[in-house]
Design an enzyme around this catalytic site. Structure first.
Site, PDB file in Angstrom:
ATOM      1  N   ARG A  26       0.820  -1.220   0.000  1.00 19.06           N
ATOM      2  CA  ARG A  26       0.000   0.000   0.000  1.00 19.06           C
ATOM      3  C   ARG A  26       0.851   1.266   0.000  1.00 19.06           C
ATOM      4  O   ARG A  26       0.477   2.271   0.608  1.00 19.06           O
ATOM      5  CB  ARG A  26      -0.945   0.037   1.214  1.00 19.06           C
ATOM      6  CG  ARG A  26      -2.014  -1.034   1.210  1.00 19.06           C
ATOM      7  CD  ARG A  26      -3.264  -0.510   0.524  1.00 19.06           C
ATOM      8  NE  ARG A  26      -4.325  -1.496   0.610  1.00 19.06           N
ATOM      9  CZ  ARG A  26      -5.409  -1.365   1.374  1.00 19.06           C
ATOM     10  NH1 ARG A  26      -5.589  -0.289   2.095  1.00 19.06           N
ATOM     11  NH2 ARG A  26      -6.315  -2.306   1.367  1.00 19.06           N
ATOM     12  N   ARG A  30      -3.444   6.812   1.130  1.00 19.61           N
ATOM     13  CA  ARG A  30      -3.966   8.002   1.818  1.00 19.61           C
ATOM     14  C   ARG A  30      -2.985   8.683   2.757  1.00 19.61           C
ATOM     15  O   ARG A  30      -3.233   9.803   3.182  1.00 19.61           O
ATOM     16  CB  ARG A  30      -5.231   7.629   2.593  1.00 19.61           C
ATOM     17  CG  ARG A  30      -6.412   7.395   1.683  1.00 19.61           C
ATOM     18  CD  ARG A  30      -7.551   6.721   2.403  1.00 19.61           C
ATOM     19  NE  ARG A  30      -7.188   5.355   2.745  1.00 19.61           N
ATOM     20  CZ  ARG A  30      -8.002   4.499   3.347  1.00 19.61           C
ATOM     21  NH1 ARG A  30      -9.216   4.869   3.703  1.00 19.61           N
ATOM     22  NH2 ARG A  30      -7.605   3.268   3.617  1.00 19.61           N
ATOM     23  N   ARG A  39      -6.670  11.893  -5.824  1.00 21.67           N
ATOM     24  CA  ARG A  39      -7.969  11.245  -5.611  1.00 21.67           C
ATOM     25  C   ARG A  39      -9.106  12.270  -5.722  1.00 21.67           C
ATOM     26  O   ARG A  39     -10.152  11.976  -6.281  1.00 21.67           O
ATOM     27  CB  ARG A  39      -8.010  10.541  -4.257  1.00 21.67           C
ATOM     28  CG  ARG A  39      -9.178   9.562  -4.165  1.00 21.67           C
ATOM     29  CD  ARG A  39      -9.305   8.917  -2.823  1.00 21.67           C
ATOM     30  NE  ARG A  39      -9.853   9.823  -1.839  1.00 21.67           N
ATOM     31  CZ  ARG A  39     -10.163   9.485  -0.583  1.00 21.67           C
ATOM     32  NH1 ARG A  39      -9.966   8.255  -0.169  1.00 21.67           N
ATOM     33  NH2 ARG A  39     -10.654  10.363   0.248  1.00 21.67           N
ATOM     34  N   ASP A  76      -7.188  -2.259  -7.196  1.00 17.93           N
ATOM     35  CA  ASP A  76      -7.712  -2.901  -5.993  1.00 17.93           C
ATOM     36  C   ASP A  76      -8.054  -4.349  -6.305  1.00 17.93           C
ATOM     37  O   ASP A  76      -8.347  -4.681  -7.453  1.00 17.93           O
ATOM     38  CB  ASP A  76      -8.961  -2.173  -5.489  1.00 17.93           C
ATOM     39  CG  ASP A  76      -9.253  -2.572  -4.048  1.00 17.93           C
ATOM     40  OD1 ASP A  76      -8.601  -2.024  -3.150  1.00 17.93           O
ATOM     41  OD2 ASP A  76     -10.094  -3.466  -3.832  1.00 17.93           O
ATOM     42  N   TYR A 153     -15.188 -11.313   0.578  1.00 14.99           N
ATOM     43  CA  TYR A 153     -15.898 -10.065   0.256  1.00 14.99           C
ATOM     44  C   TYR A 153     -17.161 -10.336  -0.551  1.00 14.99           C
ATOM     45  O   TYR A 153     -18.181  -9.677  -0.385  1.00 14.99           O
ATOM     46  CB  TYR A 153     -14.976  -9.109  -0.513  1.00 14.99           C
ATOM     47  CG  TYR A 153     -13.883  -8.525   0.363  1.00 14.99           C
ATOM     48  CD1 TYR A 153     -14.143  -7.444   1.200  1.00 14.99           C
ATOM     49  CD2 TYR A 153     -12.604  -9.068   0.375  1.00 14.99           C
ATOM     50  CE1 TYR A 153     -13.153  -6.918   2.026  1.00 14.99           C
ATOM     51  CE2 TYR A 153     -11.609  -8.555   1.189  1.00 14.99           C
ATOM     52  CZ  TYR A 153     -11.896  -7.478   2.015  1.00 14.99           C
ATOM     53  OH  TYR A 153     -10.926  -6.973   2.832  1.00 14.99           O
TER      54      TYR A 153
HETATM   55  O1  CP3 Z   1      -0.101  -1.439  -2.519  1.00 15.23           O
HETATM   56  C1  CP3 Z   1      -0.423  -0.504  -3.272  1.00 15.23           C
HETATM   57  O2  CP3 Z   1       0.018   0.656  -3.140  1.00 15.23           O
HETATM   58  C2  CP3 Z   1      -1.327  -0.806  -4.462  1.00 15.23           C
HETATM   59  C3  CP3 Z   1      -2.696  -0.525  -4.280  1.00 15.23           C
HETATM   60  C4  CP3 Z   1      -3.618  -1.452  -3.505  1.00 15.23           C
HETATM   61  C5  CP3 Z   1      -4.853  -0.981  -2.987  1.00 15.23           C
HETATM   62  N1  CP3 Z   1      -5.537  -2.043  -2.502  1.00 15.23           N
HETATM   63  C6  CP3 Z   1      -5.305   0.411  -3.027  1.00 15.23           C
HETATM   64  C7  CP3 Z   1      -6.372   0.833  -2.118  1.00 15.23           C
HETATM   65  C8  CP3 Z   1      -3.550  -2.817  -3.224  1.00 15.23           C
HETATM   66  C9  CP3 Z   1      -2.433  -3.804  -3.508  1.00 15.23           C
HETATM   67  C10 CP3 Z   1      -4.785  -3.175  -2.606  1.00 15.23           C
HETATM   68  C11 CP3 Z   1      -5.139  -4.550  -2.214  1.00 15.23           C
HETATM   69  C12 CP3 Z   1      -6.315  -4.794  -1.367  1.00 15.23           C
HETATM   70  N2  CP3 Z   1      -7.553  -4.214  -1.454  1.00 15.23           N
HETATM   71  C13 CP3 Z   1      -6.378  -5.783  -0.362  1.00 15.23           C
HETATM   72  C14 CP3 Z   1      -5.279  -6.741   0.000  1.00 15.23           C
HETATM   73  C15 CP3 Z   1      -4.150  -6.065   0.657  1.00 15.23           C
HETATM   74  C16 CP3 Z   1      -4.283  -5.842   2.111  1.00 15.23           C
HETATM   75  O3  CP3 Z   1      -4.110  -4.683   2.526  1.00 15.23           O
HETATM   76  O4  CP3 Z   1      -4.478  -6.825   2.832  1.00 15.23           O
HETATM   77  C17 CP3 Z   1      -7.659  -5.747   0.195  1.00 15.23           C
HETATM   78  C18 CP3 Z   1      -8.179  -6.610   1.321  1.00 15.23           C
HETATM   79  C19 CP3 Z   1      -8.402  -4.761  -0.514  1.00 15.23           C
HETATM   80  C20 CP3 Z   1      -9.844  -4.408  -0.339  1.00 15.23           C
HETATM   81  C21 CP3 Z   1      -9.995  -2.998   0.068  1.00 15.23           C
HETATM   82  N3  CP3 Z   1      -9.674  -1.908  -0.718  1.00 15.23           N
HETATM   83  C22 CP3 Z   1     -10.477  -2.526   1.311  1.00 15.23           C
HETATM   84  C23 CP3 Z   1     -10.916  -3.400   2.466  1.00 15.23           C
HETATM   85  C24 CP3 Z   1     -10.446  -1.122   1.233  1.00 15.23           C
HETATM   86  C25 CP3 Z   1     -10.936  -0.140   2.241  1.00 15.23           C
HETATM   87  C26 CP3 Z   1      -9.901   0.013   3.302  1.00 15.23           C
HETATM   88  C27 CP3 Z   1     -10.058   1.297   4.059  1.00 15.23           C
HETATM   89  O5  CP3 Z   1      -9.265   1.424   5.003  1.00 15.23           O
HETATM   90  O6  CP3 Z   1     -10.877   2.164   3.702  1.00 15.23           O
HETATM   91  C28 CP3 Z   1      -9.909  -0.762  -0.019  1.00 15.23           C
HETATM   92  C29 CP3 Z   1      -9.667   0.608  -0.509  1.00 15.23           C
HETATM   93  C30 CP3 Z   1      -8.300   0.954  -0.996  1.00 15.23           C
HETATM   94  N4  CP3 Z   1      -7.536   0.167  -1.800  1.00 15.23           N
HETATM   95  C31 CP3 Z   1      -7.619   2.179  -0.768  1.00 15.23           C
HETATM   96  C32 CP3 Z   1      -6.416   2.108  -1.467  1.00 15.23           C
HETATM   97  C33 CP3 Z   1      -5.353   3.189  -1.604  1.00 15.23           C
HETATM   98  C34 CP3 Z   1      -8.157   3.341   0.037  1.00 15.23           C
HETATM   99  C35 CP3 Z   1      -9.188   3.995  -0.811  1.00 15.23           C
HETATM  100  C36 CP3 Z   1      -9.258   5.471  -0.657  1.00 15.23           C
HETATM  101  O7  CP3 Z   1      -8.402   6.178  -1.230  1.00 15.23           O
HETATM  102  O8  CP3 Z   1     -10.202   5.910  -0.001  1.00 15.23           O
END
Ligand code: CP3
Length: 355
Positions: A26, A30, A39, A76, A153
């Site tokens: 990640r 944010r 964003r 994502d 999910y």
């Molecule tokens: O690593 C990176 O920089 C690449 C981008 C990336 C994102 N999601 C961007 C993202 C990657 C590799 C993911 C994978 C992902 N997405 C996983 C597996 C990795 C982990 O962390 O275990 C999972 C479970 C998800 C599903 C997901 N996406 C959730 C549960 C959420 C909400 C989380 C929250 O805290 O709000 C997301 C959103 C998400 N994916 C964001 C980002 C940067 C935040 C979105 C935003 O900008 O509001």
């Protein structure tokens, strides 16, 4: 097959390097004010994922700030269920919503197998744009969720604390869950192979929720489907280099040997495992990625440096260590803490080089 020159790819393949590479799960997100700005321009998170020019910009942001050793595609894991026909939205602060949840054989039949070139063409365009703009400075990592993690999910309809619906399905209607996992194995394999064709140089499979399963359930319902994906990947990249596969399963340190036997090149560790012991357990079969607790980034730069050096020393002067956190970086992390971490890893030296 040619030997790669990038330290990240070399470490994945357990070739000697000048120092261990570092990237951060990640790393685009944010905690970076410049991410929040882009964003805002995109409107919302999903629109950002679907805009190749802006997704490329946020992919490159952490590299401009910190000089990391790899880029990871900005996207994502939930774009796969969306491409299978589910409605995906991200409510502010509530996490993702997938609607309607998969709960019956009829729901399963209603899902389609995505064509990655068509239904996920925006991801492929992003991969190509990132590769152009990276101009081979560092390698690009592609990724997908694991079938089990995606299924949580899809069956829960979003995030869950208890996993009651998907675990209820596992125990009462295992054939329905197996049917869903089979569909996901096919979709993820095709998706990752398409990412490889379009230029990603390594792939990571995120099994974020593998650790909520019982011992035998993990092997049967999560690891087996990841193993099938690993076997189905075309690991000869278009440039002739081998494309390493990283398996990251959170909370699964006790399954390390089984994961190392899946055919992957690298196993990602969370912070609950000692990386030195893990190295002995895998006995040179795979490289290891990890494994600093992301919460250490709330501590002082001195403490962060000490912890990074402890992990590097614990692994020792052997090939096959990719430094990373044990899970994704938190949105409230201060960027200067990441700078301290990267400097600590990049300044680290074994003196005599790797054994
Ligand atoms: O690593 C990176 O920089 C690449 C981008 C990336 C994102 N999601 C961007 C993202 C990657 C590799 C993911 C994978 C992902 N997405 C996983 C597996 C990795 C982990 O962390 O275990 C999972 C479970 C998800 C599903 C997901 N996406 C959730 C549960 C959420 C909400 C989380 C929250 O805290 O709000 C997301 C959103 C998400 N994916 C964001 C980002 C940067 C935040 C979105 C935003 O900008 O509001």
């Amino acid at each position: 097959m040619p030997e790669p020159s990038h330290r990240f790819l070399r470490a994945c393949l357990r070739l000697p390097v000048d120092r261990p590479p570092i990237w951060i799960m990640r790393q685009a997100g944010r905690y970076l004010p410049e991410y929040m700005e882009v964003r805002r321009q995109a409107g919302d998170f999903l629109s950002l994922c679907k805009n190749p020019a802006l997704a490329t910009r946020v992919t490159l942001q952490p590299l401009e700030r910190f000089g990391l050793d790899a880029a990871i595609l900005f996207s994502d894991i939930l774009v796969i269920p969306e491409a299978m026909g589910m409605n995906l939205s991200f409510g502010t602060g509530e996490g993702p919503i997938l609607d309607p949840p998969v709960q019956s054989p009829l729901d399963l039949q209603g899902l389609r197998q995505p064509d990655p070139e068509k239904d996920l063409g925006y991801v492929m365009a992003t991969v190509e744009t990132i590769r152009e703009q990276l101009a081979d400075r560092v390698p690009l990592i592609g990724f997908s969720g694991s079938p089990w993690t995606l299924a949580t999910y899809m069956v829960e309809g979003g995030s869950s604390k208890t996993f009651s619906r998907v675990k209820g399905m596992l125990h009462d209607r295992p054939e329905l869950l197996r049917g869903l996992l089979d569909r996901l194995v096919e979709a993820v394999t095709a998706y990752l192979n398409a990412q490889i064709r379009h230029g990603v140089q390594a792939v990571q499979i995120f099994d974020t929720w593998g650790g909520v399963l019982g011992h035998d359930e993990f092997l049967e319902f999560s690891l087996e489907s990841m193993r099938r994906i690993v076997q189905g990947l075309d690991r000869n990249g278009p440039d002739g280099n081998r494309v390493p596969v990283i398996l990251f399963a959170k909370g699964c340190g006790h399954h390390l040997e089984a994961m190392a036997g899946s055919g992957c090149d690298v196993v990602g560790l969370d912070w609950t495992t000692r990386i030195g012991q893990a190295r002995e357990r895998v006995a040179g079969r795979v490289a290891l990625q990890g494994n600093m607790d992301p919460a250490v980034l709330y501590a002082s730069p001195e403490r962060i440096r000490a912890e990074a050096e402890r992990i590097l020393t614990d692994y020792g002067p052997h090939p096959g260590h990719v430094f990373n956190l044990g899970h994704g970086i938190a949105p409230d992390c201060e960027p200067h803490k990441v700078a301290a971490l990267v400097e600590a890893v990049q300044g680290f030296s074994w003196g005599g080089g790797q054994a």
